[in-house]
Design a protein around this motif. Structure first.
Motif, PDB file in Angstrom:
ATOM      1  N   LEU A   9      85.922  27.470  52.617  1.00 43.77           N
ATOM      2  CA  LEU A   9      87.031  26.606  53.012  1.00 43.77           C
ATOM      3  C   LEU A   9      87.506  26.916  54.426  1.00 43.77           C
ATOM      4  N   ILE A  10      87.526  28.200  54.801  1.00 42.49           N
ATOM      5  CA  ILE A  10      87.916  28.566  56.168  1.00 42.49           C
ATOM      6  C   ILE A  10      86.938  27.951  57.158  1.00 42.49           C
ATOM      7  N   GLY A  11      85.644  28.068  56.869  1.00 44.69           N
ATOM      8  CA  GLY A  11      84.637  27.470  57.744  1.00 44.69           C
ATOM      9  C   GLY A  11      84.797  25.966  57.827  1.00 44.69           C
ATOM     10  N   LEU A  12      85.083  25.346  56.687  1.00 43.88           N
ATOM     11  CA  LEU A  12      85.279  23.904  56.644  1.00 43.88           C
ATOM     12  C   LEU A  12      86.491  23.509  57.488  1.00 43.88           C
ATOM     13  N   PRO A  42      76.969  33.417  45.991  1.00 45.71           N
ATOM     14  CA  PRO A  42      76.764  34.371  47.079  1.00 45.71           C
ATOM     15  C   PRO A  42      75.509  34.051  47.883  1.00 45.71           C
ATOM     16  N   SER A  43      75.627  34.184  49.175  1.00 39.83           N
ATOM     17  CA  SER A  43      74.599  33.976  50.189  1.00 39.83           C
ATOM     18  C   SER A  43      74.223  32.515  50.415  1.00 39.83           C
ATOM     19  N   THR A  44      74.943  31.582  49.809  1.00 40.16           N
ATOM     20  CA  THR A  44      74.691  30.168  50.067  1.00 40.16           C
ATOM     21  C   THR A  44      76.024  29.457  50.205  1.00 40.16           C
ATOM     22  N   VAL A  45      76.222  28.777  51.306  1.00 31.88           N
ATOM     23  CA  VAL A  45      77.440  28.010  51.516  1.00 31.88           C
ATOM     24  C   VAL A  45      77.043  26.633  52.020  1.00 31.88           C
ATOM     25  N   CYS A  46      77.755  25.618  51.553  1.00 31.96           N
ATOM     26  CA  CYS A  46      77.387  24.248  51.911  1.00 31.96           C
ATOM     27  C   CYS A  46      77.730  23.930  53.361  1.00 31.96           C
ATOM     28  N   ARG A  74      98.054  49.667  61.219  1.00 31.29           N
ATOM     29  CA  ARG A  74      98.215  51.107  61.473  1.00 31.29           C
ATOM     30  C   ARG A  74      98.409  51.891  60.191  1.00 31.29           C
ATOM     31  N   MET A  75      98.949  51.243  59.158  1.00 28.05           N
ATOM     32  CA  MET A  75      99.253  51.934  57.901  1.00 28.05           C
ATOM     33  C   MET A  75      98.317  51.531  56.759  1.00 28.05           C
ATOM     34  N   ASP A  76      97.821  50.317  56.803  1.00 24.68           N
ATOM     35  CA  ASP A  76      97.023  49.781  55.702  1.00 24.68           C
ATOM     36  C   ASP A  76      95.543  49.760  56.071  1.00 24.68           C
ATOM     37  N   GLU A  77      94.702  49.439  55.090  1.00 25.20           N
ATOM     38  CA  GLU A  77      93.261  49.565  55.283  1.00 25.20           C
ATOM     39  C   GLU A  77      92.518  48.313  54.820  1.00 25.20           C
ATOM     40  N   ILE A  78      91.339  48.133  55.354  1.00 26.10           N
ATOM     41  CA  ILE A  78      90.435  47.064  54.911  1.00 26.10           C
ATOM     42  C   ILE A  78      89.859  47.447  53.556  1.00 26.10           C
ATOM     43  N   ILE A  79      89.866  46.486  52.611  1.00 21.92           N
ATOM     44  CA  ILE A  79      89.230  46.734  51.319  1.00 21.92           C
ATOM     45  C   ILE A  79      88.057  45.790  51.051  1.00 21.92           C
ATOM     46  N   GLU A  80      87.912  44.758  51.887  1.00 26.00           N
ATOM     47  CA  GLU A  80      86.765  43.880  51.730  1.00 26.00           C
ATOM     48  C   GLU A  80      86.443  43.172  53.038  1.00 26.00           C
ATOM     49  N   PHE A  81      85.155  43.123  53.344  1.00 26.79           N
ATOM     50  CA  PHE A  81      84.628  42.288  54.415  1.00 26.79           C
ATOM     51  C   PHE A  81      83.983  41.089  53.741  1.00 26.79           C
ATOM     52  N   GLY A  82      84.309  39.895  54.201  1.00 29.37           N
ATOM     53  CA  GLY A  82      83.630  38.693  53.753  1.00 29.37           C
ATOM     54  C   GLY A  82      83.306  37.879  54.992  1.00 29.37           C
ATOM     55  N   ALA A  83      82.059  37.473  55.136  1.00 27.23           N
ATOM     56  CA  ALA A  83      81.660  36.736  56.330  1.00 27.23           C
ATOM     57  C   ALA A  83      80.514  35.792  55.999  1.00 27.23           C
ATOM     58  N   ILE A  84      80.427  34.732  56.781  1.00 23.77           N
ATOM     59  CA  ILE A  84      79.334  33.777  56.652  1.00 23.77           C
ATOM     60  C   ILE A  84      78.746  33.548  58.036  1.00 23.77           C
ATOM     61  N   ARG A  85      77.426  33.663  58.143  1.00 22.76           N
ATOM     62  CA  ARG A  85      76.733  33.308  59.384  1.00 22.76           C
ATOM     63  C   ARG A  85      76.409  31.822  59.272  1.00 22.76           C
ATOM     64  N   VAL A  86      77.123  31.019  60.034  1.00 23.82           N
ATOM     65  CA  VAL A  86      76.980  29.567  59.989  1.00 23.82           C
ATOM     66  C   VAL A  86      75.868  29.152  60.946  1.00 23.82           C
ATOM     67  N   ASN A  87      74.960  28.352  60.443  1.00 20.95           N
ATOM     68  CA  ASN A  87      73.884  27.767  61.239  1.00 20.95           C
ATOM     69  C   ASN A  87      74.230  26.305  61.468  1.00 20.95           C
ATOM     70  N   THR A  92      71.703  25.770  55.284  1.00 23.63           N
ATOM     71  CA  THR A  92      71.591  27.116  54.728  1.00 23.63           C
ATOM     72  C   THR A  92      72.326  28.103  55.625  1.00 23.63           C
ATOM     73  N   HIS A  93      73.197  28.896  55.023  1.00 21.88           N
ATOM     74  CA  HIS A  93      73.987  29.874  55.747  1.00 21.88           C
ATOM     75  C   HIS A  93      73.896  31.204  55.004  1.00 21.88           C
ATOM     76  N   THR A  94      74.042  32.296  55.714  1.00 20.36           N
ATOM     77  CA  THR A  94      73.930  33.617  55.122  1.00 20.36           C
ATOM     78  C   THR A  94      75.321  34.223  54.951  1.00 20.36           C
ATOM     79  N   ALA A  95      75.569  34.770  53.774  1.00 18.85           N
ATOM     80  CA  ALA A  95      76.869  35.372  53.486  1.00 18.85           C
ATOM     81  C   ALA A  95      76.758  36.894  53.466  1.00 18.85           C
ATOM     82  N   PHE A  96      77.869  37.539  53.821  1.00 22.79           N
ATOM     83  CA  PHE A  96      77.980  39.000  53.805  1.00 22.79           C
ATOM     84  C   PHE A  96      79.259  39.350  53.068  1.00 22.79           C
ATOM     85  N   ARG A  97      79.164  40.255  52.123  1.00 18.33           N
ATOM     86  CA  ARG A  97      80.353  40.698  51.398  1.00 18.33           C
ATOM     87  C   ARG A  97      80.176  42.151  51.016  1.00 18.33           C
ATOM     88  N   THR A  98      81.189  42.943  51.288  1.00 19.62           N
ATOM     89  CA  THR A  98      81.169  44.322  50.840  1.00 19.62           C
ATOM     90  C   THR A  98      82.591  44.803  50.582  1.00 19.62           C
TER      91      THR A  98
END
Length: 163
Positions: A9-12, A42-46, A74-87, A92-98
């Motif tokens: 949705l963010i990409g859209l 996962p790993s496929t986004v329209c 400064r006080m809080d931390e990242i708990i998840e990376f979510g990313a999409i490589r948009v072509n 076909t797009h590649t997703a990354f999540r950790t």
């Protein structure tokens, strides 16, 4: 799964914002967009149903969304990376999540907002240094797009400083 739907949705919205704000000298041909539930696995986004003529968009770019333990980098931390490589010219797009193991426990409010539990982090999370390294490889030298870029970049800068 919810993160991938949010990233789609963010990409859209980023794409729609581009179409809305582009100079009027571009074609005013309407663009049809389609999102099918099966496309959010996962790993496929329209992508747009028809490929618009958008020569000003880079051929590839990364849409990023971070989940964190709070609002202060400064006080809080990242708990998840979510990313999409948009072509741009592909469906076909590649997703990354950790998931990332923070130093402190995840507050209940954050779990209610993100859906990420301490149990998920304990079983699937990785150290921040490893997550940053994997994300950096995924990012490469591509442009980065984020809904709340100041927020996400602030957390990325602090994460790098902690290493």
């Amino acid at each position: 799964m919810e993160t991938f739907a949010a990233l789609a949705l963010i990409g859209l919205f980023a794409f729609l914002g581009y179409l809305w704000l582009r100079p009027s000298s571009y074609s005013d041909t309407p663009v049809e967009l389609s999102i099918e539930p099966s496309a959010l696995e996962p790993s496929t986004v329209c992508a747009p149903a028809r490929k618009p003529a958008c020569p000003d968009l880079p051929e590839q770019y990364i849409v990023l969304d971070l989940e964190t333990t709070g609002l202060d980098p400064r006080m809080d931390e990242i708990i998840e990376f979510g990313a999409i490589r948009v072509n741009r010219d592909s469906d076909t797009h590649t997703a990354f999540r950790t998931l990332v193991k923070p130093e402190k426990a995840i507050p209940p409010l954050i779990t209610s907002i993100t859906g990420i539990t301490q149990a998920m982090i304990d079983s699937d999370g990785m150290p921040l240094a490893e997550a940053l390294s994997d994300f950096t490889k995924f990012l490469g030298d591509l442009p980065l797009v984020a809904y709340n870029a100041v927020f996400d970049i602030g957390f990325l800068q602090q994460a790098v400083k902690r290493q």
